[in-house]
Design a protein around this motif. Structure first.
Motif, PDB file in Angstrom:
ATOM      1  N   ALA A 132       0.915  -1.244   0.006  1.00 32.01           N
ATOM      2  CA  ALA A 132       0.053  -0.008  -0.043  1.00 32.01           C
ATOM      3  C   ALA A 132       0.766   1.364  -0.096  1.00 32.01           C
ATOM      4  CB  ALA A 132      -1.093   0.109   1.122  1.00 32.01           C
ATOM      5  N   ARG A 133       0.346   2.284  -0.705  1.00 30.12           N
ATOM      6  CA  ARG A 133       0.906   3.560  -0.581  1.00 30.12           C
ATOM      7  C   ARG A 133      -0.142   4.549  -0.132  1.00 30.12           C
ATOM      8  NH1 ARG A 133       2.247   8.622  -3.577  1.00 30.12           N
ATOM      9  NH2 ARG A 133       4.663   8.887  -3.182  1.00 30.12           N
ATOM     10  N   SER A 134       0.123   5.330   1.018  1.00 29.19           N
ATOM     11  CA  SER A 134      -0.808   6.072   1.734  1.00 29.19           C
ATOM     12  C   SER A 134      -0.405   7.415   1.964  1.00 29.19           C
ATOM     13  CB  SER A 134      -1.227   5.442   2.882  1.00 29.19           C
ATOM     14  OG  SER A 134      -1.582   4.087   2.727  1.00 29.19           O
ATOM     15  N   LEU A 175      -3.454   0.436  -3.296  1.00 28.00           N
ATOM     16  CA  LEU A 175      -3.180  -0.644  -2.386  1.00 28.00           C
ATOM     17  C   LEU A 175      -3.349  -2.078  -3.324  1.00 28.00           C
ATOM     18  CD1 LEU A 175      -5.552  -2.740  -1.400  1.00 28.00           C
ATOM     19  CD2 LEU A 175      -5.908  -0.851   0.298  1.00 28.00           C
ATOM     20  N   GLY A 223      -1.999   7.309  -4.585  1.00 26.49           N
ATOM     21  CA  GLY A 223      -1.894   6.086  -3.500  1.00 26.49           C
ATOM     22  C   GLY A 223      -2.721   5.010  -4.220  1.00 26.49           C
TER      23      GLY A 223
END
Length: 230
Positions: free
Chosen positions: A130-132, A140, A138
């Motif tokens: 994931a990128r948040s 996932l 972003g």
């Protein structure tokens, strides 16, 4: 009765739980577990044990080990014969945080369940990336597979023999000079059973964060289903 112990020594955390269930219920698994049906738990009590160790790494990362054991033993003076039913689970998991906005998680578990002469073995694996970020792009991606023989009678597992995958992509932009934001997104998921039953989902959405705690959410979803004749 129940007994719980836990502690922390620097970056190592340990926890142990031991409990006696005098009136255990039957398995909630859709295909059942040998020795844990209504007849199998009648006149029995369950000894439940759970243990977990976790070692914290740098930057909110960790590795962990989990063990669970459930066994049926005759209850009191009811005279029920021992069934020998049991369920053991061993799992390892890890989480990694990096580059400020990225997280990766993975776990793998194996189980042995049943009674003398009739046992099941299985696996459960899961991974997620994931990128948040607070602003920007972003998303996932998550994949999970549970083998047909995997059981966890100490938990609440209702299905095995199933694969799940899901993904999401979003982009967050700030609205004006305040703390408001707009986040359009795309998402999808696939659920496939070994019987070829399945559900596929795709959708678009948007989320608007207004000043304060006001949030507006809208989504559009399309689904398709496949079903076997069995």
């Amino acid at each position: 009765y129940g007994l719980k112990l836990q502690g922390q020594a620097e970056r190592l955390g340990l926890g142990v739980l031991q409990a006696l269930d005098a009136m255990p219920g039957a398995s909630v698994h859709e295909r059942g577990t040998p020795g844990f049906d209504e007849a199998g738990v009648a006149g029995q009590q369950a000894l439940n044990a759970f243990g977990r160790a976790r070692f914290d790494l740098q930057s909110n990362s960790y590795v962990g080990l989990t063990m669970a054991d459930k066994r049926l033993v005759p209850r009191g003076q009811e005279g029920a014969a021992p069934t020998g039913a049991f369920n053991d689970v061993l799992a390892v998991d890890a989480g990694l945080s990096f580059a400020e906005v990225w997280t990766a998680e993975a776990s793998a578990a194996g189980s042995l369940a049943g009674q003398p002469g009739q046992t099941l073995t299985g696996h459960a694996v899961r991974t997620q990336l994931a990128r948040s970020p607070a602003l920007g792009t972003g998303g996932l991606l998550s994949v999970e597979d549970i083998g047909p023989g995997y059981r966890n009678e100490l938990g609440f597992l209702t299905q095995s023999g199933i694969t799940r995958a899901k993904g999401q992509l979003f982009h967050t932009v700030r609205l004006g000079s305040g703390d408001g934001s707009w986040e359009p997104s795309l998402f999808g998921s696939v659920v496939e059973e070994r019987s070829t039953d399945g559900i596929r989902t795709a959708g678009v959405g948007q989320r608007v964060q207004l000043a304060g705690n006001h949030v507006l959410v809208a989504e559009g979803v399309a689904q398709s289903f496949t079903e076997s004749d069995v």
